[in-house]
Design an enzyme around this catalytic site. Structure first.
Site, mmCIF file in Angstrom:
data_model
loop_
_atom_site.group_PDB
_atom_site.id
_atom_site.type_symbol
_atom_site.label_atom_id
_atom_site.label_comp_id
_atom_site.label_asym_id
_atom_site.label_seq_id
_atom_site.Cartn_x
_atom_site.Cartn_y
_atom_site.Cartn_z
ATOM 1 N N LYS A 39 -58.572 52.467 64.104
ATOM 2 C CA LYS A 39 -58.814 51.307 63.107
ATOM 3 C C LYS A 39 -59.898 50.614 62.986
ATOM 4 C CE LYS A 39 -54.833 49.027 64.134
ATOM 5 N NZ LYS A 39 -54.607 49.572 65.297
ATOM 6 N N ARG A 86 -48.747 42.725 61.996
ATOM 7 C CA ARG A 86 -48.311 43.440 62.979
ATOM 8 C C ARG A 86 -46.562 43.483 63.296
ATOM 9 N NH1 ARG A 86 -53.119 43.833 66.081
ATOM 10 N NH2 ARG A 86 -52.969 45.041 68.115
ATOM 11 N N ARG A 126 -61.399 54.378 77.685
ATOM 12 C CA ARG A 126 -62.456 53.999 76.813
ATOM 13 C C ARG A 126 -63.268 52.639 77.698
ATOM 14 N NH1 ARG A 126 -60.299 50.901 71.256
ATOM 15 N NH2 ARG A 126 -59.339 49.546 72.586
ATOM 16 N N ARG A 146 -61.846 47.028 78.767
ATOM 17 C CA ARG A 146 -61.227 45.798 78.204
ATOM 18 C C ARG A 146 -60.145 45.383 78.880
ATOM 19 N NH1 ARG A 146 -60.651 46.501 71.559
ATOM 20 N NH2 ARG A 146 -58.529 45.836 72.341
ATOM 21 N N ARG A 183 -48.597 47.350 75.008
ATOM 22 C CA ARG A 183 -49.026 47.536 73.689
ATOM 23 C C ARG A 183 -48.436 48.615 72.810
ATOM 24 N NH1 ARG A 183 -55.410 47.882 74.395
ATOM 25 N NH2 ARG A 183 -55.405 47.608 71.898
HETATM 26 P P1 AMP Z 1 -56.269 44.360 68.500
HETATM 27 O O1 AMP Z 1 -57.769 44.394 68.878
HETATM 28 O O2 AMP Z 1 -55.814 44.225 67.145
HETATM 29 O O3 AMP Z 1 -55.617 45.519 69.317
HETATM 30 O O4 AMP Z 1 -55.630 42.932 69.241
HETATM 31 C C1 AMP Z 1 -55.842 42.651 70.570
HETATM 32 C C2 AMP Z 1 -54.624 41.619 70.893
HETATM 33 O O5 AMP Z 1 -54.752 40.668 70.239
HETATM 34 C C3 AMP Z 1 -53.264 42.275 70.820
HETATM 35 O O6 AMP Z 1 -53.116 43.148 71.886
HETATM 36 C C4 AMP Z 1 -52.398 41.109 70.422
HETATM 37 O O7 AMP Z 1 -52.319 40.501 71.943
HETATM 38 C C5 AMP Z 1 -53.400 40.058 69.950
HETATM 39 N N1 AMP Z 1 -53.131 40.116 68.212
HETATM 40 C C6 AMP Z 1 -54.209 40.604 67.481
HETATM 41 N N2 AMP Z 1 -53.574 40.490 66.444
HETATM 42 C C7 AMP Z 1 -52.426 40.245 66.344
HETATM 43 C C8 AMP Z 1 -51.227 40.122 65.444
HETATM 44 N N3 AMP Z 1 -51.116 40.269 64.212
HETATM 45 N N4 AMP Z 1 -50.140 39.651 65.797
HETATM 46 C C9 AMP Z 1 -49.805 39.319 67.287
HETATM 47 N N5 AMP Z 1 -50.731 39.707 68.250
HETATM 48 C C10 AMP Z 1 -52.078 39.958 67.687
#
Ligand code: AMP
Length: 257
Positions: free
Chosen positions: A47, A126, A165, A198, A209
């Site tokens: 994404k 989410r 990654r 990461r 996740r």
């Molecule tokens: P991402 O880069 O979008 O994968 O987000 C990294 C981490 O941030 C996720 O694994 C969650 O811990 C937190 N996070 C990001 N966006 C959200 C969301 N909309 N709701 C809950 N947790 C989030």
């Protein structure tokens, strides 16, 4: 289509990353058409890469909630709010940050949703509760969603992608130990800084996740399907191939061309 032909945008997303006290350095000029799009798909489906390409193509701002949390991690812990410190703990474990915290952060940034340049929401909503809250926020800003793009890829492919990654600590370029190796192991080709995994790409976090995705985020497909907003895109292949599929899907929704 060559992605080199895609024009670039200059907006630094300061308001989104740092909150309402910060002003974007170069707010977008009025585009011919503002695109307001949600990007769905499991973590690792690509994404973020697609959001960057779409931002360049449409001028819409790439708004990633993950980027907000990652930016908060880099500031002095004394300057973080207690809610943000708690949120980073959830992120560290690979768990979703509680809806209340995420929604408080989103409400502070409502202006980004109303931005005349449009937006590409990546990582939000989410959960169904977040999607319902987004409806309210969009109504307040007097804007509507144009499309919800769902990037589809089998979970085992995603797990392999995420655990291999590596990200540059300097310029944030992304590599993969199998499919996109740097010339020198663990060193960035562009800036020479170290490549690291990461913390939420570690195998134990990836499992958490994926579970969070399957239980909380996948139901959003059913939330958006009846509204006729959903565009499903096969996320196999190179970024430019996926990007072309995305543009075709948007065209099918009368959003391009
Ligand atoms: P991402 O880069 O979008 O994968 O987000 C990294 C981490 O941030 C996720 O694994 C969650 O811990 C937190 N996070 C990001 N966006 C959200 C969301 N909309 N709701 C809950 N947790 C989030």
């Amino acid at each position: 289509m060559s992605l080199d032909a895609v024009p670039t945008t200059a907006n630094d997303r300061a308001t989104w990353i740092a909150g309402p006290g910060a002003k974007c350095c170069d707010p977008p000029a009025v585009p011919v058409r503002a695109y307001r799009i949600v990007l769905l798909g499991a973590p690792g489906a690509g994404k973020g890469t697609q959001a960057e390409l779409l931002a360049q193509q449409t001028g819409a701002c790439h708004l990633s909630t993950g980027d907000i949390f990652r930016a908060a991690k880099t500031i002095d812990s004394c300057l973080r709010t207690p809610a943000m410190t708690a949120a980073l703990e959830f992120m560290h474990k690979g768990e979703l940050v509680p809806d209340d915290t995420v929604l408080a952060i989103l409400r502070e940034r409502g202006v980004c949703l109303g931005c005349r340049g449009g937006f590409l929401l990546d990582g939000f909503p989410r959960t169904v509760a977040q999607a319902q809250a987004l409806d309210g926020l969009l109504m307040t800003q007097r804007v509507k969603l144009d499309a919800v793009i769902d990037y589809r890829l089998p979970i085992d492919v995603i797990v392999a992608r995420l655990s291999g990654r590596r990200t540059c600590v300097g310029c944030k370029a992304v590599y993969h130990i199998e499919t996109k190796r740097p010339k020198i192991t663990d060193r960035c080709d562009s800036c020479g800084c170290d490549l690291v995994q990461r913390e939420d790409d570690r195998p134990e976090s990836v499992r958490v996740r994926m579970n969070a995705y399957l239980h909380s985020t996948a139901p959003l497909i059913e939330f958006y399907q009846p509204r006729g907003l959903l565009v499903s895109v096969d996320a196999h292949g190179q970024p430019w191939e996926i990007f072309e599929r995305t543009m075709r899907g948007l065209k099918g929704k009368d959003l391009r061309g």
